[in-house]
Design a protein around this motif. Structure first.
Motif, PDB file in Angstrom:
ATOM      1  N   SER A   1       0.781  -1.250   0.020  1.00  0.00           N
ATOM      2  CA  SER A   1       0.101   0.006   0.014  1.00  0.00           C
ATOM      3  C   SER A   1       0.981   1.359   0.045  1.00  0.00           C
ATOM      4  CB  SER A   1      -1.007   0.026   1.288  1.00  0.00           C
ATOM      5  OG  SER A   1      -0.204  -0.025   2.501  1.00  0.00           O
ATOM      6  N   THR A   2       2.024   1.241   0.595  1.00  0.00           N
ATOM      7  CA  THR A   2       2.815   2.257   0.680  1.00  0.00           C
ATOM      8  C   THR A   2       3.293   2.765  -0.617  1.00  0.00           C
ATOM      9  OG1 THR A   2       3.800   1.968   2.839  1.00  0.00           O
ATOM     10  CG2 THR A   2       5.381   3.274   1.512  1.00  0.00           C
ATOM     11  N   ASN A   3       3.881   1.630  -1.620  1.00  0.00           N
ATOM     12  CA  ASN A   3       4.131   2.056  -2.868  1.00  0.00           C
ATOM     13  C   ASN A   3       3.045   2.261  -3.953  1.00  0.00           C
ATOM     14  OD1 ASN A   3       6.327   2.207  -4.938  1.00  0.00           O
ATOM     15  ND2 ASN A   3       5.148   0.256  -5.780  1.00  0.00           N
ATOM     16  N   LEU A   4       1.902   1.793  -3.749  1.00  0.00           N
ATOM     17  CA  LEU A   4       0.787   2.219  -4.343  1.00  0.00           C
ATOM     18  C   LEU A   4       0.437   3.593  -4.123  1.00  0.00           C
ATOM     19  CD1 LEU A   4      -1.328  -0.910  -4.381  1.00  0.00           C
ATOM     20  CD2 LEU A   4       0.062  -0.204  -6.177  1.00  0.00           C
ATOM     21  N   ASN A   5       0.332   4.032  -3.053  1.00  0.00           N
ATOM     22  CA  ASN A   5       0.222   5.523  -2.459  1.00  0.00           C
ATOM     23  C   ASN A   5       1.040   6.368  -3.070  1.00  0.00           C
ATOM     24  OD1 ASN A   5      -2.497   5.937  -0.704  1.00  0.00           O
ATOM     25  ND2 ASN A   5      -1.729   3.891  -0.456  1.00  0.00           N
ATOM     26  N   LEU A   6       2.333   5.985  -2.918  1.00  0.00           N
ATOM     27  CA  LEU A   6       3.388   6.905  -3.581  1.00  0.00           C
ATOM     28  C   LEU A   6       3.296   7.009  -5.177  1.00  0.00           C
ATOM     29  CD1 LEU A   6       6.088   8.379  -3.272  1.00  0.00           C
ATOM     30  CD2 LEU A   6       7.070   6.374  -3.434  1.00  0.00           C
ATOM     31  N   LEU A   7       2.922   5.995  -5.810  1.00  0.00           N
ATOM     32  CA  LEU A   7       2.724   5.976  -7.337  1.00  0.00           C
ATOM     33  C   LEU A   7       1.471   6.984  -7.613  1.00  0.00           C
ATOM     34  CD1 LEU A   7       3.533   2.570  -8.247  1.00  0.00           C
ATOM     35  CD2 LEU A   7       5.140   4.410  -8.275  1.00  0.00           C
ATOM     36  N   ALA A   8       0.506   6.907  -6.912  1.00  0.00           N
ATOM     37  CA  ALA A   8      -0.788   7.616  -7.092  1.00  0.00           C
ATOM     38  C   ALA A   8      -0.500   9.116  -6.674  1.00  0.00           C
ATOM     39  CB  ALA A   8      -1.621   7.281  -6.053  1.00  0.00           C
ATOM     40  N   HIS A   9       0.500   9.175  -5.815  1.00  0.00           N
ATOM     41  CA  HIS A   9       0.960  10.759  -5.557  1.00  0.00           C
ATOM     42  C   HIS A   9       1.476  11.287  -6.861  1.00  0.00           C
ATOM     43  CE1 HIS A   9       2.094  14.183  -3.041  1.00  0.00           C
ATOM     44  NE2 HIS A   9       3.177  14.186  -3.747  1.00  0.00           N
ATOM     45  N   ASP A  10       2.377  10.364  -7.340  1.00  0.00           N
ATOM     46  CA  ASP A  10       3.148  10.777  -8.624  1.00  0.00           C
ATOM     47  C   ASP A  10       2.277  11.220  -9.789  1.00  0.00           C
ATOM     48  OD1 ASP A  10       5.611  10.289  -7.265  1.00  0.00           O
ATOM     49  OD2 ASP A  10       6.047   8.454  -8.330  1.00  0.00           O
ATOM     50  N   ALA A  11       1.115  10.588 -10.018  1.00  0.00           N
ATOM     51  CA  ALA A  11       0.228  10.461 -11.083  1.00  0.00           C
ATOM     52  C   ALA A  11      -0.660  11.908 -10.649  1.00  0.00           C
ATOM     53  CB  ALA A  11      -0.657   9.385 -10.999  1.00  0.00           C
ATOM     54  N   ASN A  12      -0.776  12.137  -9.464  1.00  0.00           N
ATOM     55  CA  ASN A  12      -1.606  13.565  -9.105  1.00  0.00           C
ATOM     56  C   ASN A  12      -0.673  14.658  -9.406  1.00  0.00           C
ATOM     57  OD1 ASN A  12      -4.219  12.560  -8.559  1.00  0.00           O
ATOM     58  ND2 ASN A  12      -3.462  12.075  -6.408  1.00  0.00           N
ATOM     59  N   VAL A  13       0.435  14.496  -8.994  1.00  0.00           N
ATOM     60  CA  VAL A  13       1.451  15.737  -9.417  1.00  0.00           C
ATOM     61  C   VAL A  13       1.633  15.922 -11.062  1.00  0.00           C
ATOM     62  CG1 VAL A  13       3.807  16.696  -8.986  1.00  0.00           C
ATOM     63  CG2 VAL A  13       2.737  15.257  -7.149  1.00  0.00           C
ATOM     64  N   ALA A  14       1.769  14.743 -11.629  1.00  0.00           N
ATOM     65  CA  ALA A  14       1.648  14.864 -12.994  1.00  0.00           C
ATOM     66  C   ALA A  14       0.375  15.778 -13.574  1.00  0.00           C
ATOM     67  CB  ALA A  14       1.702  13.427 -13.672  1.00  0.00           C
ATOM     68  N   VAL A  15      -0.897  15.432 -13.168  1.00  0.00           N
ATOM     69  CA  VAL A  15      -2.067  15.885 -13.264  1.00  0.00           C
ATOM     70  C   VAL A  15      -1.813  17.516 -13.039  1.00  0.00           C
ATOM     71  CG1 VAL A  15      -4.336  16.328 -12.739  1.00  0.00           C
ATOM     72  CG2 VAL A  15      -3.464  14.041 -12.998  1.00  0.00           C
TER      73      VAL A  15
END
Length: 299
Positions: free
Chosen positions: A110-124
């Motif tokens: 879950s830590t990694n999935l949330n980190l990757l989700a954060h990356d996606a949101n910063v990309a947006v």
């Protein structure tokens, strides 16, 4: 000769002045290399902008150590969709550390999935600043593992208007592993097993790993944006019928979720020789973008 010389010098100086701008050979869109910061590291990607775009998408990776998805992005750009695709953290020109089975780590923790989700949101957020029309509907398009990442990102980001998920699970991370261990990479799996067998094992097999499971439904339950899932019946990475069952439950609850099912395809619905999944996704994005613009205009 002098005219040509000075013209070449001007072009050369222009390229120096705009080091991140690279124009594609196609006249349909431009390509601009962009870097952005997320959780203290620098990620690198490319923005593809058509002359006239009706929608914009950020591409979210699957589980592999993937660089920016340029061929897929170009296909979308030629259809009038602006695209931001970036190298996954720890891959290509992006900083950070790639987490995944190939390096002996758990990339669905879950830590990694949330980190990757954060990356996606910063990309947006970054992408929005580059769009010519700031009112352009923007969504997330992803593959496989993105089935967990996209709902997390969308639940935390009101800028996301829609989502498209190719071969993405709607079950928990632990359930997906149970199914994956059951099929064991056997491409002939469905010749010798039934859907009932697969669902039984997915729900009840003992877990080989112990970690906190991520359930995408936790986040999907909070969303009201339209979503499209594209599945291949012969998938041996995720139990498609069980995933569809979960989606049907969400649809009954009023969620604006849709799915399309391809009887001859497996897990790679976005990259097979059959272009139908991508073609359907493009048309769906066009329709949803039109609906979103109408809704925003009426408010």
């Amino acid at each position: 000769m002098k005219i040509n010389f000075f013209s070449n010098v001007f072009i050369w100086l222009l390229l120096i002045a705009l080091p991140e701008m690279v124009f594609s050979q196609s006249t349909d869109f431009t390509i601009q290399d962009v870097k952005f910061e997320s959780q203290g590291i620098t990620l690198a990607g490319s923005i593809l902008q058509p002359k006239n775009s009706f929608a914009a998408v950020v591409i979210v990776h699957g589980s592999d150590p993937v660089k920016r998805e340029m061929e897929f992005a170009k296909h979308l750009a030629k259809e009038g969709i602006a695209v931001f695709t970036y190298d996954k953290r720890g891959v290509g020109e992006s900083g950070g550390v790639y987490v995944g089975p190939s390096v002996g780590t758990n990339n669905i923790d879950s830590t990694n999935l949330n980190l990757l989700a954060h990356d996606a949101n910063v990309a947006v957020k970054t992408f929005r600043t580059y769009l010519k029309d700031k009112k352009t509907p923007i969504g997330l398009v992803g593959f496989s593992q993105a089935g967990w990442i996209i709902p997390i990102a969308a639940s935390k980001n009101p800028q996301i208007d829609f989502m498209v998920l190719f071969s993405c699970p709607t079950i928990t991370t632990l359930e997906q592993l149970r199914f994956q261990f059951y099929t064991n990479g056997n491409n002939s799996f469905w010749e010798n097993h039934t859907e009932a067998d697969a669902i039984e094992h997915t729900r009840n097999d003992p877990d080989r790993y112990q970690f906190v499971a991520t359930d995408p439904k936790t986040y999907l339950n909070t969303l009201s944006i339209p979503g499209l899932w594209l599945f291949g019946e012969k998938d041996i990475q995720i139990p498609v019928k069980l995933c569809i069952e979960q989606l049907n439950t969400l649809k009954v609850q009023g969620k604006p979720f849709e799915y399309t099912f391809f009887s001859k395809l497996g897990h790679n619905t976005s990259s097979s020789n059959d272009t139908a999944p991508v073609d359907i996704a493009v048309q769906w994005i066009k329709q949803k973008a039109l609906d979103i613009k109408k809704n925003k205009a009426s408010k």
